[in-house]
Design a protein around this motif. Structure first.
Motif, PDB file in Angstrom:
ATOM      1  N   LYS A  56      48.858 -16.188 -63.431  1.00  0.00           N
ATOM      2  CA  LYS A  56      50.086 -15.606 -62.870  1.00  0.00           C
ATOM      3  C   LYS A  56      50.385 -14.204 -63.394  1.00  0.00           C
ATOM      4  N   ASP A  57      49.932 -13.881 -64.601  1.00  0.00           N
ATOM      5  CA  ASP A  57      50.198 -12.551 -65.138  1.00  0.00           C
ATOM      6  C   ASP A  57      49.249 -11.496 -64.586  1.00  0.00           C
ATOM      7  N   ASP A  58      48.193 -11.938 -63.909  1.00  0.00           N
ATOM      8  CA  ASP A  58      47.175 -10.997 -63.428  1.00  0.00           C
ATOM      9  C   ASP A  58      47.374 -10.592 -61.972  1.00  0.00           C
ATOM     10  N   PHE A  59      48.183 -11.347 -61.222  1.00  0.00           N
ATOM     11  CA  PHE A  59      48.326 -11.115 -59.792  1.00  0.00           C
ATOM     12  C   PHE A  59      49.796 -11.002 -59.397  1.00  0.00           C
ATOM     13  N   GLU A  60      50.032 -10.345 -58.277  1.00  0.00           N
ATOM     14  CA  GLU A  60      51.387 -10.257 -57.737  1.00  0.00           C
ATOM     15  C   GLU A  60      51.877 -11.623 -57.280  1.00  0.00           C
ATOM     16  N   SER A  61      50.976 -12.414 -56.725  1.00  0.00           N
ATOM     17  CA  SER A  61      51.347 -13.773 -56.310  1.00  0.00           C
ATOM     18  C   SER A  61      50.178 -14.725 -56.543  1.00  0.00           C
ATOM     19  N   VAL A  62      50.527 -15.938 -56.977  1.00  0.00           N
ATOM     20  CA  VAL A  62      49.532 -16.990 -57.213  1.00  0.00           C
ATOM     21  C   VAL A  62      50.081 -18.280 -56.623  1.00  0.00           C
ATOM     22  N   GLU A  63      49.263 -18.917 -55.776  1.00  0.00           N
ATOM     23  CA  GLU A  63      49.690 -20.146 -55.115  1.00  0.00           C
ATOM     24  C   GLU A  63      48.670 -21.250 -55.376  1.00  0.00           C
ATOM     25  N   LEU A  64      49.139 -22.382 -55.882  1.00  0.00           N
ATOM     26  CA  LEU A  64      48.270 -23.552 -56.020  1.00  0.00           C
ATOM     27  C   LEU A  64      48.092 -24.152 -54.632  1.00  0.00           C
ATOM     28  N   ALA A  65      46.869 -24.043 -54.098  1.00  0.00           N
ATOM     29  CA  ALA A  65      46.633 -24.425 -52.710  1.00  0.00           C
ATOM     30  C   ALA A  65      45.860 -25.728 -52.560  1.00  0.00           C
ATOM     31  N   GLY A  66      45.356 -26.269 -53.637  1.00  0.00           N
ATOM     32  CA  GLY A  66      44.607 -27.508 -53.546  1.00  0.00           C
ATOM     33  C   GLY A  66      44.082 -27.943 -54.897  1.00  0.00           C
ATOM     34  N   VAL A  67      43.621 -29.174 -54.938  1.00  0.00           N
ATOM     35  CA  VAL A  67      43.013 -29.731 -56.147  1.00  0.00           C
ATOM     36  C   VAL A  67      41.742 -30.463 -55.724  1.00  0.00           C
ATOM     37  N   SER A  68      40.642 -30.113 -56.364  1.00  0.00           N
ATOM     38  CA  SER A  68      39.361 -30.743 -56.038  1.00  0.00           C
ATOM     39  C   SER A  68      39.110 -31.902 -56.997  1.00  0.00           C
TER      40      SER A  68
END
Length: 512
Positions: A465-477
């Motif tokens: 989260k500190d590296d990007f403007e936005s971070v979204e958890l989109a799935g879990v494998s």
């Protein structure tokens, strides 16, 4: 001692070699669990041909590329070369015993035991440099015996070629080279008054030189890899682990054979002229023991010659009525023990049945890398979960708008995950991945500049989260039988890297 093989001897070697090859093929067609982690990485490397790689010389990669062009990318096709390598080692074991004076029985026993040695079976059950390495050691020993028996200088040329190709496949052939030097220096140093040992050494170095040059132009990457592996994932190992694994990996029932083979090379008069073979083994053993973090499998290529020596001794000494039964009962005991152990060596049982069987005989899952385990040993667990990861990433990728899909990049932190994306992702239309592990890091970030959408396979939200403007958890494998750290792997959609990608890439290097 060098003579033409008789018809029964040829038939014995042909039957055992073909049986070995056919058995591997049948297992891979009918019983294999899936691609092994390292195989996926090898496949990726074969799509990036070079003079070297962080964790290996290039020979096995070029051989894999050739195999893929001829036979394709199926699991069975990819594993044809290791199957052939094991079969070739079986034949060479018989030829080694023949050079030591063995006849039909010695040829049979040495080839039979090499065919049934657990570590040799296991290391020939998937594609890697290791099965080729085992074959090359055996071929080198056979050439050395030709030198001893014939005194013909031409075999030094062949030895140089074999050692050079061996080094270009795996640098542990240096241990073999050290053993050859010690053996001839102690037993037959007159050769060093001729030019031939030096010619062989120079020839081997010329063949190995491309990888030396590659390392010199890549900051000695392979040496850094070896150091990091010893200090990291193998740091918990000890010399005791190395020694005990010699008995476990080679089948405890077969221990009297290789131990006896080593002894008779020094004390049994008909075999003493070949004692330099024993010195080769002892030199490699001592080097690996002093390394302190060596895995038992590193010495696996050195055993065919010991089995051959013991087989010759048994053939020549156990011939009277009171001992002759040993010549038939002992191979039968080895066969029975390997049948019992086989589900732990090869995936011949469905995974559920394997788990029940392993528990019933008290077999505990193991790992040589200090990794957490679940129901399966690491060797089997690393054959599960890869196609699922590619499919799960594809679902996230296909959720993106078309304009973002066109420029999206996929990244992960280990070569298994990256290799899965690259190999299985093709059927889902995924772009090739970038990665931070070994040669993936060296191949760089590709076209990713930080402005495009980045799908990250692995880590936690706090890691990104500190590296990007936005971070979204989109799935879990998820995967049922894979290594625990490969289960419940998060998949993130990240946008807007806050700094130039090249500024961070160097700091993310993971050579291990």
């Amino acid at each position: 001692m060098s003579q033409r093989l008789t018809r029964p001897e040829k038939l014995t070697l042909g039957i055992l070699g073909f049986t070995c090859f056919l058995f591997h093929v049948i297992v891979n067609v009918n019983g294999a669990y899936g691609f092994f982690r390292d195989e996926l990485y090898y496949l990726a490397c074969s799509d990036h041909l070079a003079l070297g790689y962080v964790d290996q010389p290039p020979f096995s990669i070029y051989l894999l590329k050739l195999s893929r062009l001829i036979f394709g990318d199926s699991l069975t096709a990819i594993r044809l070369i290791p199957s052939l390598a094991h079969a070739g080692t079986v034949v060479l074991a018989g030829l080694i015993s023949r050079e030591m004076g063995g006849k039909v029985y010695a040829i049979f026993l040495s080839a039979f035991v090499v065919m049934l040695t657990p570590i040799l079976i296991g290391m020939s059950s998937f594609y890697s440099m290791n099965s080729i390495d085992i074959l090359i050691w055996s071929l080198a020993i056979w050439v050395i015996l030709k030198i001893v028996n014939t005194r013909e200088e031409k075999y030094w040329r062949w030895l140089g070629i074999v050692l050079g190709i061996g080094l270009l496949n795996k640098i542990s052939v240096l241990f073999l080279g050290a053993g050859i030097f010690v053996g001839f220096m102690v037993i037959d140093r007159k050769w060093f008054t001729t030019r031939w040992p030096y010619f062989a050494g120079i020839l081997a170095f010329i063949l190995f030189a491309p990888y030396v040059v590659w390392n010199l132009t890549h900051d000695l990457a392979h040496l850094e890899f070896i150091h990091n592996a010893s200090a990291g994932k193998y740091s918990g190992r000890s010399p005791l682990d190395f020694v005990s694994e010699q008995f476990l990996y080679l089948n405890p029932v077969a221990a009297p054979l290789w131990i006896g083979g080593l002894i008779v090379l020094f004390v049994y008069k008909p075999l003493r002229e070949y004692r330099l073979i024993g010195l080769i083994y002892l030199t490699a053993f001592i080097i690996l023991l002093l390394n302190r973090t060596s895995k038992g499998e590193y010495l696996a290529p050195a055993y065919a010659c010991l089995f051959a020596a013991a087989s010759v001794f048994i053939e020549q000494k156990f011939v009277n009525a009171s001992l002759n039964w040993i010549r038939y009962v002992y191979p039968a005991l080895i066969l029975v023990s390997v049948i019992i152990l086989l589900p732990m060596i090869l995936p011949v049982l469905p995974v559920e049945k394997y788990i029940k069987y392993a528990k019933s005989i008290g077999f505990e899952p193991s790992s040589s890398e200090n990794k957490e385990l679940a129901e399966l040993p690491q060797f089997y667990a690393d054959m599960f979960g890869w196609k699922e990861k590619a499919a799960d990433v594809a679902r996230v990728y296909n959720s993106l708008p078309e304009d973002e899909k066109a420029t999206c990049t996929i990244i992960s932190t280990n070569y298994g995950r990256c290799g899965a994306i690259d190999f299985f992702g093709e059927q889902y239309g995924l772009p090739k991945s970038i990665g931070l592990h070994n040669n993936y890091w060296l191949w760089g970030p590709g076209d990713y500049t930080g402005k495009e959408v980045l799908i990250i396979l692995g880590g936690k939200l706090a890691d990104h989260k500190d590296d990007f403007e936005s971070v979204e958890l989109a799935g879990v494998s998820e995967c049922q039988y894979c290594m625990p750290y490969e289960n419940h792997v998060n998949i993130f959609i990240c946008r807007g890297l806050k700094f130039p990608v090249q500024d961070s890439w160097a700091a993310e290097k993971n050579y291990e």
